[in-house]
Write an enzyme that holds these catalytic residues in place. Sequence first.
Site, PDB file in Angstrom:
ATOM      1  N   ARG A 196      -2.633   4.829   8.672  1.00 62.79           N
ATOM      2  CA  ARG A 196      -1.772   5.700   7.870  1.00 62.79           C
ATOM      3  C   ARG A 196      -2.125   7.176   7.946  1.00 62.79           C
ATOM      4  O   ARG A 196      -1.243   8.027   8.178  1.00 62.79           O
ATOM      5  CB  ARG A 196      -1.807   5.257   6.397  1.00 62.79           C
ATOM      6  CG  ARG A 196      -1.158   3.919   6.154  1.00 62.79           C
ATOM      7  CD  ARG A 196      -1.529   3.360   4.793  1.00 62.79           C
ATOM      8  NE  ARG A 196      -2.932   2.956   4.736  1.00 62.79           N
ATOM      9  CZ  ARG A 196      -3.551   2.499   3.663  1.00 62.79           C
ATOM     10  NH1 ARG A 196      -2.890   2.406   2.526  1.00 62.79           N
ATOM     11  NH2 ARG A 196      -4.819   2.130   3.714  1.00 62.79           N
ATOM     12  N   CYS A 210      -6.986   7.647   4.148  1.00 59.58           N
ATOM     13  CA  CYS A 210      -6.660   6.234   3.920  1.00 59.58           C
ATOM     14  C   CYS A 210      -7.968   5.446   3.966  1.00 59.58           C
ATOM     15  O   CYS A 210      -9.039   6.013   3.731  1.00 59.58           O
ATOM     16  CB  CYS A 210      -5.620   5.722   4.921  1.00 59.58           C
ATOM     17  SG  CYS A 210      -6.114   5.804   6.658  1.00 59.58           S
ATOM     18  N   ASP A 256      -1.043  -0.451   2.996  1.00 54.66           N
ATOM     19  CA  ASP A 256      -1.819  -0.609   4.224  1.00 54.66           C
ATOM     20  C   ASP A 256      -1.012  -1.449   5.228  1.00 54.66           C
ATOM     21  O   ASP A 256      -0.715  -2.610   4.955  1.00 54.66           O
ATOM     22  CB  ASP A 256      -3.122  -1.314   3.828  1.00 54.66           C
ATOM     23  CG  ASP A 256      -4.038  -1.541   4.999  1.00 54.66           C
ATOM     24  OD1 ASP A 256      -3.646  -1.215   6.138  1.00 54.66           O
ATOM     25  OD2 ASP A 256      -5.150  -2.044   4.768  1.00 54.66           O
TER      26      ASP A 256
END
Length: 154
Positions: free
Chosen positions: A16, A10, A125
């Site tokens: 994440r 990420c 996000d």
Amino acid sequence: MSRPAILFVCLGNICRSPLAEAAFRAAAETAGLDVEADSAGTAGYHIGSPPDPRSVEEAAKHGIDISGYNGRQLTEADFERFTHIFAMDHQNLANIEAVRPAGSRAHVSLVMDLVPGRAGAAIADPYYDGEEQFEATWEDVEAAARALVTKLSV
Ligand code: 4NP
């Protein structure tokens, strides 16, 4: 197949991708699959940092302790070490491809491409969002982890 080596990527490697790594490790262990797994960020903002407390809490809800994970940044060497690199969103995908060394044959794709009906989808996000977004992130990365384990088990 040689031992699969999977990297989840990420932006910051604190929200994440640590959850994706944790979900995949758990699913692989349940399936008795021998894999290498790690996560990284395309940015260097959080090198050496533990995951975001909201990700630590989300993983804990599923019985997994990720408090000892450390943030790190994607490097060229990752393209040698890993057979598959999975991006959380389209920007991550572009940033990963920008680091790819000439001649690398690592497979790079969106993580949600693994999930039937979700190809091309991004995991947004959650950094500036609330805890419910971390729950949604978990559901997505867990679906991807299960699909990947199924794929690697055949
Ligand atoms: P991640 O989330 O890419 O899922 O780890 C983010 C974490 C930190 C920042 C952005 C996204 N940041 O700008 O510091």
